[in-house]
Every structure is written in C-alpha cells, then in structure tokens.
Design a protein around this motif. Structure first.
Motif, PDB file in Angstrom:
ATOM      1  N   GLN A  66       0.840  -1.193   0.000  1.00  0.00           N
ATOM      2  CA  GLN A  66       0.000   0.000   0.000  1.00  0.00           C
ATOM      3  C   GLN A  66       0.877   1.244   0.000  1.00  0.00           C
ATOM      4  N   GLY A  67       0.425   2.283  -0.683  1.00  0.00           N
ATOM      5  CA  GLY A  67       1.201   3.503  -0.806  1.00  0.00           C
ATOM      6  C   GLY A  67       1.494   4.142   0.546  1.00  0.00           C
ATOM      7  N   LEU A  68       2.611   4.864   0.611  1.00  0.00           N
ATOM      8  CA  LEU A  68       3.009   5.520   1.856  1.00  0.00           C
ATOM      9  C   LEU A  68       1.982   6.546   2.308  1.00  0.00           C
ATOM     10  N   TRP A  69       1.331   7.226   1.368  1.00  0.00           N
ATOM     11  CA  TRP A  69       0.310   8.208   1.744  1.00  0.00           C
ATOM     12  C   TRP A  69      -0.857   7.527   2.450  1.00  0.00           C
ATOM     13  N   THR A  70      -1.236   6.350   1.942  1.00  0.00           N
ATOM     14  CA  THR A  70      -2.331   5.602   2.569  1.00  0.00           C
ATOM     15  C   THR A  70      -1.936   5.122   3.958  1.00  0.00           C
ATOM     16  N   ILE A  71      -0.710   4.637   4.100  1.00  0.00           N
ATOM     17  CA  ILE A  71      -0.230   4.153   5.393  1.00  0.00           C
ATOM     18  C   ILE A  71      -0.196   5.284   6.414  1.00  0.00           C
ATOM     19  N   TRP A  72       0.412   6.414   6.041  1.00  0.00           N
ATOM     20  CA  TRP A  72       0.487   7.544   6.969  1.00  0.00           C
ATOM     21  C   TRP A  72      -0.903   8.079   7.286  1.00  0.00           C
ATOM     22  N   GLY A  73      -1.763   8.139   6.272  1.00  0.00           N
ATOM     23  CA  GLY A  73      -3.129   8.607   6.508  1.00  0.00           C
ATOM     24  C   GLY A  73      -3.864   7.717   7.492  1.00  0.00           C
ATOM     25  N   SER A  74      -3.712   6.400   7.329  1.00  0.00           N
ATOM     26  CA  SER A  74      -4.383   5.453   8.216  1.00  0.00           C
ATOM     27  C   SER A  74      -3.874   5.571   9.646  1.00  0.00           C
ATOM     28  N   LEU A  75      -2.556   5.652   9.803  1.00  0.00           N
ATOM     29  CA  LEU A  75      -1.970   5.720  11.144  1.00  0.00           C
ATOM     30  C   LEU A  75      -2.357   7.002  11.869  1.00  0.00           C
TER      31      LEU A  75
ATOM     32  N   VAL B 231     -10.047  12.345   7.764  1.00  0.00           N
ATOM     33  CA  VAL B 231      -8.600  12.560   7.847  1.00  0.00           C
ATOM     34  C   VAL B 231      -7.849  11.574   6.964  1.00  0.00           C
ATOM     35  N   VAL B 232      -8.219  10.289   7.044  1.00  0.00           N
ATOM     36  CA  VAL B 232      -7.496   9.287   6.268  1.00  0.00           C
ATOM     37  C   VAL B 232      -7.643   9.548   4.771  1.00  0.00           C
ATOM     38  N   LEU B 233      -8.833   9.915   4.322  1.00  0.00           N
ATOM     39  CA  LEU B 233      -9.035  10.197   2.897  1.00  0.00           C
ATOM     40  C   LEU B 233      -8.303  11.462   2.465  1.00  0.00           C
ATOM     41  N   TYR B 234      -8.296  12.464   3.339  1.00  0.00           N
ATOM     42  CA  TYR B 234      -7.644  13.730   2.995  1.00  0.00           C
ATOM     43  C   TYR B 234      -6.147  13.527   2.805  1.00  0.00           C
ATOM     44  N   ILE B 235      -5.525  12.808   3.732  1.00  0.00           N
ATOM     45  CA  ILE B 235      -4.081  12.593   3.647  1.00  0.00           C
ATOM     46  C   ILE B 235      -3.742  11.669   2.480  1.00  0.00           C
ATOM     47  N   ALA B 236      -4.483  10.567   2.346  1.00  0.00           N
ATOM     48  CA  ALA B 236      -4.154   9.557   1.350  1.00  0.00           C
ATOM     49  C   ALA B 236      -4.502   9.959  -0.076  1.00  0.00           C
TER      50      ALA B 236
END
Length: 270
Positions: free
Chosen positions: A151-160, A204-209
């Motif tokens: 999974q992309g880094l943006w998705t990982i950071w967004g999820s965390l 938040v997760v959607l905005y970041i990812a």
C-alpha cells in the motif's frame, strides 16, 4: 546468597500472582484482540468490495456532492466496528490510560507490520514461485503480492494518523459524556464517542491519502466518499450496541460484580 534466592523467588511469586489477577488477564485479552483487529483492518483494507453485489441486491445509485455510484467500501470496514466496541469496553473499565496504551501499541504494531511487508516485497522471489499459481489466473505472483501488501506511503500515513487522532478523540468524548450522564446510558457514551471520533477519522485518512496524496481527489469526491464511509461506520456502531452490553455482562460475570464496578469507578475517576 540465600537472601538473593528468596528475593528472586518473591519476584517470581509476585509475577505469577499478577497474571492470576482476572482484571489483568482481561486487559491483556482485550488489548490483544483490539490490536489484532486493528492490524488486520489495515492489511485487508486494500480490497474494495461492492456491498450490493455481496448482499445480492440491486445497486443503490447514491448521489452526493455531485458524485454518484454504487456502495463500495474497503474490506477493513468489516473490522473497524469491532475495534470501536473494544475501545469503548477498555474505556469503560480501564479508562483513558488503558485506551491510550492499546492505541499506541496497535499503531506501533501496524507500522511494524507495514515495515516487514515492504521488506518481504523486496526479497528476491524464487523463480518457480512467481508462476506457481498461473493456472489460477495469477501469472505473476510477485506482482500480485506487491500490489496487495505494498500500500502507498500516503495511505499508510493517513491510516496511522487518522487512527491515533480518532482514538484520542474517542477517549476524550467518552469521558465527557460519562461525566454528564453518570453510570447510566452506556450506549450513549459508546455511540456518542464513536460518532465524533469517526467523523474525524473518516475524513482525515481520505484527505491525507487521496487529497494531498498523489491522486489529488476533487473536493466533491472527497466529501462524497467520506460521508458514505462515515455513514456505514455509524450504522454498524448502532447495530452493534447489543454486543456492547453482551461484553459488559460477560465481564461482570468473569470479574464478579464488585470487582467490575470498582474498575468502572476508577476508570471514571481517571
């Protein structure tokens, strides 16, 4: 020498006595179940499923903010309602400190899992393994493995980030409602805290990812998908209210009414 042996024996006895404490064993069990659900939700969340096709019904064509389509969700949404129940149960009996502990522990385990997923992706695959399931329609097993677990880094950071922020908001709102209502209406503090925390988490997760990430979703798509995800989570949280009361009943039976009430009072007092 004899004094040292007695001291070590006393420490071992104290450790065993601690593990015999039902409240400690309950917390370990709740924390373990919480963490495994959180980690699994992150990893299976890469799959998007069609709710209507899964249920065998006609597609429900939604239209929000100028966007339309069928009801598609990540597979992780199957587990997040369980995570909400676990959060509220730990909050009820172990308070803010308990929720913060399991939240940071889960976040660390999620990050740990993603690190080793990336390590595994970059290991050189055995030549025979790459085509081992070609007859099942997967011509390149390495590519499929990388696509699922990478999974992309943006998705990982967004999820965390969304997970931690949502958990911290949940524990704060839970105790605000508890102070206002006392020990009555357990469903209200559980559902109310979830309503606020997941409103933040879902967006938040959607905005970041997907908004500040490489895909640059338009605002209308961001709002539409976020609203659908939030609506699904809230419906699931409401549907699982009976499970919350079943968990409470089981805990009271396991700990005994007096011990369970003592834990709840300590948790409410912070």
């Amino acid at each position: 020498m004899q004094s040292t042996e007695h001291g070590q024996s006393g420490l071992r006895s104290a450790g065993l006595a601690l593990l015999d404490d039902r409240a400690v064993r309950l917390f370990v069990g709740l924390a373990a179940f919480f963490c495994v659900n959180a980690v699994l939700a992150e990893f299976i969340g890469v799959k998007i499923f069609a709710l209507e096709d899964t249920l065998g019904i006609r597609p429900l064509e939604w239209n929000l903010f100028g966007q339309s389509g069928s009801l598609n969700f990540t597979a992780g949404t199957l587990l997040w309602p369980i995570v909400f129940i676990m959060t509220d149960t730990v909050n009820e009996y172990y308070g803010k400190r308990g929720v913060r502990l399991i939240s940071w522990l889960a976040a660390g385990l999620i990050a740990y899992g993603f690190v080793f997923a990336f390590v595994a992706i970059h290991l050189a695959p055995a030549s025979w393994w790459v085509t081992v399931v070609a007859e099942e329609g997967v011509p390149d097993y390495q590519a499929a493995f990388a696509a699922v677990f990478g999974q992309g880094l943006w998705t990982i950071w967004g999820s965390l980030i969304a997970f931690i922020v949502g958990q911290l908001i949940d524990v704060h709102v839970f105790h605000r409602i508890r102070r206002a209502t006392g020990e009555r209406h357990a469903w209200l503090r559980a559902t109310g805290s979830t309503a606020v925390s997941q409103l933040v988490d879902s967006f938040v997760v959607l905005y970041i990812a997907f908004v500040i990430g490489p895909q640059h979703w338009p605002t209308s798509l961001f709002l539409a998908v976020g609203t659908l995800n939030y609506g699904y989570k809230m419906l699931a949280a409401i549907a699982l209210i009976p499970l919350l009361y079943l968990a409470r009943a089981g805990i009271h039976r396991y700990l005994g009414r007096a011990r369970a009430d003592a834990l709840r009072l300590r948790a409410a007092a912070g």
